[in-house]
Design a protein around this motif. Sequence first.
Motif, mmCIF file in Angstrom:
data_model
loop_
_atom_site.group_PDB
_atom_site.id
_atom_site.type_symbol
_atom_site.label_atom_id
_atom_site.label_comp_id
_atom_site.label_asym_id
_atom_site.label_seq_id
_atom_site.Cartn_x
_atom_site.Cartn_y
_atom_site.Cartn_z
ATOM 1 N N ILE A 177 -55.412 -68.340 -68.689
ATOM 2 C CA ILE A 177 -56.355 -67.275 -69.034
ATOM 3 C C ILE A 177 -57.667 -67.448 -68.283
ATOM 4 O O ILE A 177 -58.236 -66.480 -67.752
ATOM 5 C CB ILE A 177 -56.600 -67.250 -70.562
ATOM 6 C CG1 ILE A 177 -55.348 -66.742 -71.286
ATOM 7 C CG2 ILE A 177 -57.809 -66.391 -70.913
ATOM 8 C CD1 ILE A 177 -55.434 -66.816 -72.797
ATOM 9 N N ALA A 209 -49.802 -65.424 -70.392
ATOM 10 C CA ALA A 209 -51.187 -65.856 -70.219
ATOM 11 C C ALA A 209 -51.250 -67.080 -69.327
ATOM 12 O O ALA A 209 -52.110 -67.200 -68.450
ATOM 13 C CB ALA A 209 -51.812 -66.162 -71.574
ATOM 14 N N GLN A 269 -57.792 -65.982 -77.887
ATOM 15 C CA GLN A 269 -56.644 -66.880 -77.837
ATOM 16 C C GLN A 269 -57.050 -68.248 -77.301
ATOM 17 O O GLN A 269 -56.550 -69.282 -77.755
ATOM 18 C CB GLN A 269 -55.547 -66.275 -76.959
ATOM 19 C CG GLN A 269 -54.224 -67.025 -77.012
ATOM 20 C CD GLN A 269 -53.132 -66.316 -76.229
ATOM 21 O OE1 GLN A 269 -53.339 -65.247 -75.675
ATOM 22 N NE2 GLN A 269 -51.962 -66.922 -76.173
ATOM 23 N N ARG A 296 -50.632 -66.135 -65.732
ATOM 24 C CA ARG A 296 -51.607 -65.152 -65.229
ATOM 25 C C ARG A 296 -50.942 -63.842 -64.824
ATOM 26 O O ARG A 296 -51.347 -63.189 -63.872
ATOM 27 C CB ARG A 296 -52.399 -65.727 -64.049
ATOM 28 C CG ARG A 296 -53.342 -66.817 -64.429
ATOM 29 C CD ARG A 296 -53.946 -67.476 -63.242
ATOM 30 N NE ARG A 296 -52.949 -68.160 -62.438
ATOM 31 C CZ ARG A 296 -53.222 -68.876 -61.369
ATOM 32 N NH1 ARG A 296 -54.435 -68.996 -60.946
ATOM 33 N NH2 ARG A 296 -52.253 -69.458 -60.691
ATOM 34 N N THR A 332 -51.777 -72.284 -71.573
ATOM 35 C CA THR A 332 -52.202 -70.896 -71.763
ATOM 36 C C THR A 332 -53.700 -70.762 -71.542
ATOM 37 O O THR A 332 -54.171 -69.827 -70.880
ATOM 38 C CB THR A 332 -51.833 -70.423 -73.179
ATOM 39 O OG1 THR A 332 -50.414 -70.463 -73.332
ATOM 40 C CG2 THR A 332 -52.332 -69.007 -73.432
ATOM 41 N N GLN A 349 -50.218 -61.560 -67.349
ATOM 42 C CA GLN A 349 -50.480 -60.666 -68.462
ATOM 43 C C GLN A 349 -51.490 -59.627 -67.995
ATOM 44 O O GLN A 349 -52.394 -59.943 -67.227
ATOM 45 C CB GLN A 349 -51.051 -61.480 -69.635
ATOM 46 C CG GLN A 349 -51.153 -60.720 -70.927
ATOM 47 C CD GLN A 349 -51.353 -61.665 -72.100
ATOM 48 O OE1 GLN A 349 -50.444 -61.887 -72.866
ATOM 49 N NE2 GLN A 349 -52.530 -62.211 -72.244
ATOM 50 N N GLN A 368 -57.392 -66.502 -64.685
ATOM 51 C CA GLN A 368 -57.361 -65.057 -64.535
ATOM 52 C C GLN A 368 -58.727 -64.441 -64.807
ATOM 53 O O GLN A 368 -59.076 -63.405 -64.245
ATOM 54 C CB GLN A 368 -56.320 -64.457 -65.491
ATOM 55 C CG GLN A 368 -56.011 -62.999 -65.236
ATOM 56 C CD GLN A 368 -54.909 -62.482 -66.144
ATOM 57 O OE1 GLN A 368 -54.701 -62.995 -67.234
ATOM 58 N NE2 GLN A 368 -54.197 -61.470 -65.700
ATOM 59 N N SER A 369 -59.529 -65.100 -65.634
ATOM 60 C CA SER A 369 -60.838 -64.567 -66.023
ATOM 61 C C SER A 369 -61.947 -64.988 -65.079
ATOM 62 O O SER A 369 -63.112 -64.627 -65.298
ATOM 63 C CB SER A 369 -61.188 -65.033 -67.449
ATOM 64 O OG SER A 369 -60.194 -64.650 -68.372
ATOM 65 N N PHE A 420 -54.623 -57.741 -67.627
ATOM 66 C CA PHE A 420 -55.989 -58.177 -67.911
ATOM 67 C C PHE A 420 -56.856 -56.948 -68.137
ATOM 68 O O PHE A 420 -56.998 -56.100 -67.254
ATOM 69 C CB PHE A 420 -56.492 -59.001 -66.727
ATOM 70 C CG PHE A 420 -57.807 -59.677 -66.969
ATOM 71 C CD1 PHE A 420 -57.980 -60.523 -68.042
ATOM 72 C CD2 PHE A 420 -58.862 -59.474 -66.098
ATOM 73 C CE1 PHE A 420 -59.202 -61.156 -68.250
ATOM 74 C CE2 PHE A 420 -60.074 -60.106 -66.292
ATOM 75 C CZ PHE A 420 -60.243 -60.946 -67.367
ATOM 76 N N GLN A 426 -57.765 -62.222 -75.040
ATOM 77 C CA GLN A 426 -57.412 -63.460 -74.365
ATOM 78 C C GLN A 426 -58.427 -64.568 -74.630
ATOM 79 O O GLN A 426 -58.052 -65.725 -74.843
ATOM 80 C CB GLN A 426 -57.271 -63.218 -72.861
ATOM 81 C CG GLN A 426 -56.056 -62.384 -72.500
ATOM 82 C CD GLN A 426 -55.793 -62.366 -71.001
ATOM 83 O OE1 GLN A 426 -56.382 -63.122 -70.236
ATOM 84 N NE2 GLN A 426 -54.903 -61.490 -70.575
ATOM 85 N N ASP A 436 -61.287 -60.400 -71.138
ATOM 86 C CA ASP A 436 -60.411 -59.733 -72.093
ATOM 87 C C ASP A 436 -60.666 -60.354 -73.460
ATOM 88 O O ASP A 436 -60.461 -61.551 -73.661
ATOM 89 C CB ASP A 436 -58.954 -59.928 -71.669
ATOM 90 C CG ASP A 436 -57.976 -59.136 -72.533
ATOM 91 O OD1 ASP A 436 -58.041 -59.271 -73.759
ATOM 92 O OD2 ASP A 436 -57.140 -58.412 -71.971
#
Length: 527
Positions: A357, A212, A267, A215, A353, A217, A360-361, A219, A264, A261
Amino acid sequence: MTNTDQESGVAARNAKLESAVQELNYHLENIPLAVVQWSADLRIQRWSGQAARVFGWCADEVVNRGFSRLPFRTKDRQLIRRMVHGLVRGTGSSVAHRLQLQAKDRRAVTSLWYCSVLRDRVGHMVSVMALVEDLSEQVRIEQQFHQAQKMEAVGRLAGGIVHDFNNLLTVINGYCDLLARNPDAAPAVRDGVARVLEAGRRAAALTHQLLAFSRQQVFQPSKLDLNGVVEDIRHMLGRIIGEDVVLVLTLEPRLQHVEVDANQIGQVIVNLAVNARDAMPSGGRLIIETSNVHLDREFLSRQGGERLPAGEYVCLALSDTGTGVPPDVLPKIFEPFFTTKESGKGTGLGLATVYGILQQSGGLIDVETAPGGGTTFRVYLPAVAPTLPLSTAKPAARQTLGPANAAMVLVVEDDPMVREFVTEVLTAHGYQTLEAGTAVEAVSVSEGFAGDIHALITDLVLPAGRGVDVAERIRQMRPDLKILLISGYVDAGQLDGSQLASTQPLLRKPFTALDLLHALQEILGGA
């Protein structure tokens, strides 16, 4: 020439001189550089409007003051005094100094001072003039760039390690799970295996954090309501923060939806809650708020979100009443493996983390804190319009599986231990299997097998090929083929341009035999 003519000439020259001085003052007040001037007795003689804007003090608070009476903090006054005295006493006429000073509102201001000594015809000092450039924004952008480079480098290293580590954990956890379920094993053996399995699960959670953060992981975004995510984990949060921390929820009832996600973003909330709990060793309050906000280009740029579009966002804020973050620690809190906890009390991956995330989001995070005054983390995610009503159905509980019918499964996995584990589990439960270790070998096995192949299980990362490309090519030959993707790590190019990757089920490593069998059963329609 008469006296009248002489007086007229002097008046004209004085008028021109006055006009020139006014024009000079106008330019000095309107150039983008701050202007600071000291008189011969080293008192501030000029403090331009730009100087007031950069440092916060107006001219009345500075002009006619010597070094000891300047409103700067003590060490900043000493830096300025040393710079000016060094220039006056030296042989040169100009110098450039980069100073880190504190403004009136306690902002850190990085400034470049271009100083010159103005002397009369006989060499006596008349004044010292400084043009001051505010470099704070440039420094901030440079720091963001270096931070991004550092995070990217560590992320690539972490991703490479996790790829191999997840394969090992799949084998370790998989066989331990089989041993733990064996009714013929002695109780002492099962107890020991259970301890190994628990350690393996904790190691798996650590690898998920690393992925995570980096980046890398997989998605799997969906449109969802953040209020629902908070409510779903509310009871778990209560157990995490403990009885001495009061949890308060202030949720916007008309909250817009986001596309993230769900696992995620859950998390993210949990990691921020754990961070808040650790900041409140004697108890306190944790407030979780959601709201709809509009972010403009200036705010996004200031927060390091230059690539994000201005517009409507959903804000998720977690505020604690804890100890706050010291100023010297604040710039490092999102760095991987950085922690202020005692050795053995933390991995330093929690906030890293969260950062990974959100990158990536397509979101960002902002921190507001003061020593002793608590901390607020604000997460911003782009708002999206919902296309369908959001489902609130809970997934059905998994049941123990019996033997399958004789479906043929092609297993494509480059790690021989993982491939052996998968085929052993499938064979023990009534499946027939074919094996391949590379993309080329997988296509060759499919072309050379005359019978039906009902399902393909393929790793996403293969030597000299991509698992999604293998799946698409074999499906062209076998249109009814069911596909299960497995992965413990994905680099930037493993899913690019693949429609199949977004539509097929994904089983994340490390997985157990039961995870594998359930995933395969689902794609085969309960066979």
